[in-house]
Each structure stands twice: as structure tokens, then as C-alpha cells.
Write a protein that holds these residues in place. Structure first.
Motif, PDB file in Angstrom:
ATOM      1  N   ALA A 259       0.847  -1.194   0.000  1.00 17.95           N
ATOM      2  CA  ALA A 259       0.000   0.000   0.000  1.00 17.95           C
ATOM      3  C   ALA A 259       0.879   1.239   0.000  1.00 17.95           C
ATOM      4  CB  ALA A 259      -0.924  -0.002   1.219  1.00 17.95           C
ATOM      5  N   ILE A 260       0.354   2.285  -0.604  1.00 17.03           N
ATOM      6  CA  ILE A 260       1.015   3.591  -0.592  1.00 17.03           C
ATOM      7  C   ILE A 260       0.050   4.610  -0.004  1.00 17.03           C
ATOM      8  CG2 ILE A 260       1.876   5.492  -2.020  1.00 17.03           C
ATOM      9  CD1 ILE A 260       3.109   3.500  -3.886  1.00 17.03           C
ATOM     10  N   ILE A 261       0.554   5.386   0.939  1.00 13.55           N
ATOM     11  CA  ILE A 261      -0.241   6.453   1.560  1.00 13.55           C
ATOM     12  C   ILE A 261       0.412   7.786   1.220  1.00 13.55           C
ATOM     13  CG2 ILE A 261      -1.088   7.447   3.717  1.00 13.55           C
ATOM     14  CD1 ILE A 261      -0.840   4.679   4.982  1.00 13.55           C
ATOM     15  N   GLY A 306       7.737  19.712  -0.459  1.00 10.65           N
ATOM     16  CA  GLY A 306       6.962  20.695   0.293  1.00 10.65           C
ATOM     17  C   GLY A 306       6.418  20.107   1.574  1.00 10.65           C
ATOM     18  N   GLU A 307       5.086  20.180   1.736  1.00 11.16           N
ATOM     19  CA  GLU A 307       4.437  19.618   2.924  1.00 11.16           C
ATOM     20  C   GLU A 307       3.810  18.262   2.638  1.00 11.16           C
ATOM     21  OE1 GLU A 307       1.381  22.441   1.040  1.00 11.16           O
ATOM     22  OE2 GLU A 307       3.552  22.246   1.231  1.00 11.16           O
ATOM     23  N   GLU A 308       4.152  17.649   1.505  1.00 13.89           N
ATOM     24  CA  GLU A 308       3.624  16.334   1.148  1.00 13.89           C
ATOM     25  C   GLU A 308       4.582  15.232   1.576  1.00 13.89           C
ATOM     26  OE1 GLU A 308       0.567  16.341  -2.612  1.00 13.89           O
ATOM     27  OE2 GLU A 308       2.690  16.036  -2.993  1.00 13.89           O
ATOM     28  N   PHE A 309       4.003  14.174   2.134  1.00 10.29           N
ATOM     29  CA  PHE A 309       4.782  13.022   2.561  1.00 10.29           C
ATOM     30  C   PHE A 309       4.137  11.766   1.975  1.00 10.29           C
ATOM     31  CE2 PHE A 309       5.633  16.344   5.512  1.00 10.29           C
ATOM     32  CZ  PHE A 309       6.939  16.174   5.933  1.00 10.29           C
ATOM     33  N   VAL A 310       4.924  10.707   1.880  1.00  6.90           N
ATOM     34  CA  VAL A 310       4.427   9.467   1.295  1.00  6.90           C
ATOM     35  C   VAL A 310       4.972   8.286   2.072  1.00  6.90           C
ATOM     36  CG1 VAL A 310       6.315   9.391  -0.383  1.00  6.90           C
ATOM     37  CG2 VAL A 310       4.183   8.184  -0.872  1.00  6.90           C
ATOM     38  N   LEU A 311       4.136   7.251   2.222  1.00  3.17           N
ATOM     39  CA  LEU A 311       4.531   6.053   2.959  1.00  3.17           C
ATOM     40  C   LEU A 311       4.351   4.826   2.071  1.00  3.17           C
ATOM     41  CD1 LEU A 311       2.825   8.057   5.115  1.00  3.17           C
ATOM     42  CD2 LEU A 311       3.647   6.317   6.698  1.00  3.17           C
ATOM     43  N   LEU A 312       5.301   3.915   2.153  1.00  9.20           N
ATOM     44  CA  LEU A 312       5.231   2.627   1.474  1.00  9.20           C
ATOM     45  C   LEU A 312       5.099   1.544   2.530  1.00  9.20           C
ATOM     46  CD1 LEU A 312       5.553   0.738  -1.009  1.00  9.20           C
ATOM     47  CD2 LEU A 312       8.029   0.865  -0.630  1.00  9.20           C
ATOM     48  N   LEU A 313       4.017   0.764   2.440  1.00 11.50           N
ATOM     49  CA  LEU A 313       3.741  -0.275   3.432  1.00 11.50           C
ATOM     50  C   LEU A 313       3.772  -1.640   2.749  1.00 11.50           C
ATOM     51  CD1 LEU A 313       0.665   1.410   5.195  1.00 11.50           C
ATOM     52  CD2 LEU A 313       3.103   1.768   5.661  1.00 11.50           C
ATOM     53  N   ASN A 316       0.900  -5.004   2.741  1.00 15.76           N
ATOM     54  CA  ASN A 316      -0.331  -4.388   3.246  1.00 15.76           C
ATOM     55  C   ASN A 316      -1.299  -4.169   2.099  1.00 15.76           C
ATOM     56  OD1 ASN A 316       0.031  -4.253   5.959  1.00 15.76           O
ATOM     57  ND2 ASN A 316       0.615  -2.099   6.041  1.00 15.76           N
ATOM     58  N   ASN A 317      -2.588  -4.368   2.359  1.00 19.75           N
ATOM     59  CA  ASN A 317      -3.606  -4.041   1.367  1.00 19.75           C
ATOM     60  C   ASN A 317      -4.220  -2.689   1.721  1.00 19.75           C
ATOM     61  OD1 ASN A 317      -5.410  -4.545   3.496  1.00 19.75           O
ATOM     62  ND2 ASN A 317      -5.670  -6.690   2.883  1.00 19.75           N
ATOM     63  N   THR A 318      -5.240  -2.305   0.981  1.00 19.32           N
ATOM     64  CA  THR A 318      -5.825  -0.980   1.197  1.00 19.32           C
ATOM     65  C   THR A 318      -6.461  -0.867   2.575  1.00 19.32           C
ATOM     66  OG1 THR A 318      -6.241  -0.742  -1.166  1.00 19.32           O
ATOM     67  CG2 THR A 318      -7.453   0.706   0.295  1.00 19.32           C
ATOM     68  N   GLU A 319      -7.131  -1.927   3.013  1.00 21.58           N
ATOM     69  CA  GLU A 319      -7.798  -1.874   4.323  1.00 21.58           C
ATOM     70  C   GLU A 319      -6.776  -1.641   5.440  1.00 21.58           C
ATOM     71  OE1 GLU A 319     -10.628  -4.659   7.210  1.00 21.58           O
ATOM     72  OE2 GLU A 319     -10.174  -5.274   5.152  1.00 21.58           O
ATOM     73  N   GLN A 320      -5.671  -2.354   5.371  1.00 27.35           N
ATOM     74  CA  GLN A 320      -4.628  -2.156   6.380  1.00 27.35           C
ATOM     75  C   GLN A 320      -4.006  -0.763   6.248  1.00 27.35           C
ATOM     76  OE1 GLN A 320      -2.481  -5.596   5.035  1.00 27.35           O
ATOM     77  NE2 GLN A 320      -3.007  -6.796   6.858  1.00 27.35           N
ATOM     78  N   GLY A 321      -3.818  -0.312   5.008  1.00 27.37           N
ATOM     79  CA  GLY A 321      -3.297   1.034   4.793  1.00 27.37           C
ATOM     80  C   GLY A 321      -4.216   2.099   5.360  1.00 27.37           C
ATOM     81  N   LEU A 322      -5.539   1.881   5.221  1.00 35.77           N
ATOM     82  CA  LEU A 322      -6.506   2.821   5.786  1.00 35.77           C
ATOM     83  C   LEU A 322      -6.402   2.897   7.304  1.00 35.77           C
ATOM     84  CD1 LEU A 322      -9.642   1.980   3.590  1.00 35.77           C
ATOM     85  CD2 LEU A 322      -8.448   4.183   3.682  1.00 35.77           C
ATOM     86  N   GLN A 323      -6.184   1.747   7.939  1.00 32.64           N
ATOM     87  CA  GLN A 323      -6.047   1.724   9.393  1.00 32.64           C
ATOM     88  C   GLN A 323      -4.815   2.519   9.830  1.00 32.64           C
ATOM     89  OE1 GLN A 323      -5.978  -2.417  10.452  1.00 32.64           O
ATOM     90  NE2 GLN A 323      -8.139  -2.757   9.959  1.00 32.64           N
ATOM     91  N   VAL A 324      -3.699   2.308   9.126  1.00 31.71           N
ATOM     92  CA  VAL A 324      -2.477   3.044   9.459  1.00 31.71           C
ATOM     93  C   VAL A 324      -2.689   4.540   9.255  1.00 31.71           C
ATOM     94  CG1 VAL A 324      -0.062   3.420   8.832  1.00 31.71           C
ATOM     95  CG2 VAL A 324      -0.973   1.093   8.942  1.00 31.71           C
TER      96      VAL A 324
END
Length: 405
Positions: A259-261, A306-313, A316-324
């Protein structure tokens, strides 16, 4: 014209090698003061070179200088070499602190006694050989006990160097009991000539390994500079891209998902306008710390710009990414930053989540969906988490022009 490799010639070559490499160590230390121990190694070379000069001046200067001081200087030089290496690597041996001075004092006493009270060249050779070997074995022992040297090849070379030189001097010590005792050290035979060459070998190889290790550290430092965001201390976009390449390849091979956030601080421009960029920088650092605290060890967090950040999990699927993402959102909302005792900033952030699907041709497709989801979160009022695959807002997945944050 042939060069006669007698003791005087070998002693002068030892002096030249030691002087050149010693000056090189001091020059390198001056250019790279961050490395500790290099000056100590250079001082050791100078002492070995000085001892070589005094040995070569045998019969031209007083015996105390050409015998006692010469041998002591060489042994202290070896001690300083491995102490410098220990300091450079970060090794601490408790027994070395008292053992090395004892060896030097004992050698000085034996050399003095068997030079002026009961002259005996063979006993001086035996005493020097056993002390020199002990010093080499101390150096090898410290390196063997330290298991975290960055370059294992260099570590093995240094260990082999100390062990080989130490073993040679042990052999020299044993052999001295079977050969005819010399009446003068300048005619002590082939093994004594090899002993001087062993000193040259020690100087050359230890300097080579030291520069190799420092070059590795400098290379790692440059790599970190290229991969780390200097403001927040987390990965930059380049490093994040490399991590995504690796994770996408793993997903293709094993069928795993990731997942990517994408997240963006809300109204960050207002913080900069009201309080100044130095406060904005501190807010970015605090938010980066929140992200790092809420992820697993093998997850990746990076500043995207800038003020944007990104996470690689990974895994993990989308549901787990949503929880994080929701956990991070709640933590951010509950965070109030107080600076300079008079500035209080309340944070909030918006999040877009997406995961790898089997039909994705590249990881950038996942990032594209996460970016669209982030835009949707900001469009819906900010301070929320959105996943377009489960949301029902009917938004288009094409990127739309960003509004001012």
C-alpha cells in the motif's frame, strides 16, 4: 649500480616509508577531521621511522639511542598504530590500556640491561621479538572481538596482517635459540633483515586499510546525503522511488501486495505566512517524527516535496493502509506544537490510500491512485482519509489541478 640490502639500507627504507605514510596520514586527517585515530596512526609511523633511523646509525651514535631508544620507538609505534585503528573503528580493550605500557617498560628494562650491564645481542633480539609479537596479537585480538566493522574484507586484511607479522616474530624468537648468536646486530642474519621488511609491510598495509575504511564511510555519507531529506531526516523522493522499485519487483515475483499512503499537512501555507518559515520547518520535522513513530520497521516514509509526505507499506492491502492512515491522522489531529512559549500550532493532515493491483504495470500507478485519493480528501474538507476504490463520491481518477494548501 646494485643496491646492497644491508641493515642500514633497510633501516633507511623503513624510515622513508614511515615518513611518507605518516605525512600522508596527517594530511588526510587535516582534510577529514571527522575521522578519529588517523593522527594516532600517523604518529605511530613517525615513531617507527625514527626507530629505523636510529637503528641505521648503529656505531655512529650512542648505544642508548641506537639500541634502547630505537627498539622502544618501534614498539610504541606499533602500539599507536593499533590504538589508532581501534579509535577509528570504535574498539575499546580494557586489558590493552595496562598491558601495552607494561610491555614497553619491560622491553626498555631488558634492552638497557643487556646493552650496558650484560651485553647480549641474542637476548635483545629475543626480547624485542616477543614484545613486538605480543603487540601484533593485541591488535589482532581487538579486531577479532569487534564484529561490526563495516567492511569485513578490510577487517580480515588487518587481522591477517597482525597475525602474520606476529607469527613471524614468534618464529624469529624461536629460531634465535638454534642459530649462532651474532656478535653485532648489524650482522644478525636474514631473519633480522626480514624483521625490518615486516615493519614496512605493517606500515603500508595498515595505511592502505585505514584509507579504504575512511573512503567507505565517505561514500556512505554521500549516499545518505543523496537519499535523505536534510530538513526532516527521513528519505527523500529519490530514495522512495528506489524502495518502490524493489517492492514492485517483489510483488511481481511473489504475488504480494503493498500500500502507498500520500499525506499532506492542511493549511500549511497559512502556518508559514503567520509564523514564518522557521516555524514551518519545525512543524515539518514534528510531522515527520509522527510518521516515523507510527510505522513498522520495514515500512518506508519519505518527504515527497513541500508539505507532502508518502509512505510505502509492504505486505499491506488498502484496508490495512486505511487503518495506518487513520491512526496517523488521529495522532496528528491530537498534536499541538508549542514553540518559543508563545506560538501554538494545531495540526491536521489529509490522506490518500491505494494498494498494488495485479494489473498495474508499474508502482507509479499505485502512487497515482493514492495521489488522486489525497486530492479527494482535501476536496471533501481535509483532515480525513480517503481510498477511491472504496469511496462512493463518484470522483474521477484523473488528476485535477491542486488547490492552494
Amino acid at each position: 649500480m646494485s643496491i646492497q640490502l644491508d641493515f642500514r639500507t633497510l633501516s633507511l627504507t623503513l624510515m622513508l616509508f614511515s615518513l611518507v605514510f605518516g605525512l600522508g596520514m596527517f594530511a588526510y586527517s587535516r582534510e577529514h577531521p571527522k575521522f578519529s585515530g588517523i593522527k594516532t596512526i600517523g604518529t605511530g609511523y613517525f615513531l617507527i621511522g625514527g626507530g629505523g633511523v636510529l637503528l641505521g646509525l648503529r656505531h655512529f651514535i650512542h648505544d642508548f639511542a641506537s639500541i634502547v631508544l630505537a627498539n622502544i620507538a618501534i614498539v610504541i609505534g606499533v602500539v599507536l598504530i593499533y590504538r589508532g585503528l581501534f579509535k577509528f573503528i570504535g574498539i575499546s580493550l580494557r586489558f590493552e590500556r595496562w598491558l601495552s605500557p607494561i610491555l614497553v617498560v619491560l622491553l626498555a628494562a631488558v634492552m638497557y640491561f643487556y646493552t650496558f650491564h650484560t651485553p647480549d645481542v641474542n637476548l635483545r633480539i629475543q626480547a624485542f621479538s616477543i614484545v613486538f609479537a605480543a603487540a601484533c596479537f593485541i591488535g589482532a585480538s581487538g579486531l577479532l572481538q569487534h564484529r561490526e566493522i563495516h567492511n569485513r574484507m578490510v577487517a580480515r586484511m588487518l587481522i591477517a596482517m597482525f597475525l602474520l607479522v606476529g607469527a613471524f616474530f614468534i618464529f624469529r624468537f624461536i629460531w634465535s635459540f638454534y642459530e649462532i648468536p651474532p656478535d653485532d646486530f648489524m650482522n644478525a642474519g636474514f631473519l633480522s633483515a626480514l624483521a625490518i621488511i615486516a615493519g614496512e609491510f605493517l606500515v603500508i598495509l595498515s595505511s592502505f586499510c585505514t584509507i579504504w575504511m575512511s573512503s567507505d564511510e565517505l561514500q556512505d555519507e554521500l549516499s545518505d546525503i543523496a537519499r535523505i531529506d536534510p530538513l526532516t531526516g527521513i528519505y527523500n523522493r529519490r530514495a522512495f522511488d528506489e524502495c518502490c522499485d524493489i517492492e514492485f519487483s517483489r510483488a511481481l515475483r511473489s504475488g504480494t501486495t503493498f500500500a502507498i499512503i500520500m499525506c499532506d499537512l492542511d493549511h500549511f501555507k497559512k502556518i508559514n505566512d503567520q509564523h514564518g518559515h522557521h516555524i514551518g520547518d519545525e512543524v515539518l520535522r514534528r510531522f515527520a517524527a509522527i510518521l516515523q513513530d507510527r510505522i513498522r520497521q520495514h515500512d518506508v516514509v519519505a518527504r515527497f516535496g513541500g508539505e507532502e509526505f508518502v509512505l510505502l507499506l509492504p505486505n499491506n492491502n488498502t484496508e490495512q493502509g486505511l487503518q495506518v492512515a487513520e491512526q496517523i491522522r488521529a495522532t496528528t489531529e491530537a498534536t499541538q506544537i508549542t514553540l518559543n512559549d508563545d506560538i501554538s500550532v494545531t495540526l491536521s493532515a489529509s490522506f490518500g490510500v491505494a494498494h498494488y493491483c495485479a494489473g498495474d504495470s508499474d508502482w507509479s500507478a499505485v502512487l497515482h491512485r493514492a495521489d488522486n485519493a489525497l486530492y479527494a480528501a482535501k476536496k471533501q474538507g481535509r483532515n480525513r482519509v480517503v481510498d477511491l476504490t472504496t469511496a462512493h463520491q463518484g470522483l474521477h481518477t484523473d488528476l485535477m489541478p491542486r488547490e492552494q494548501t
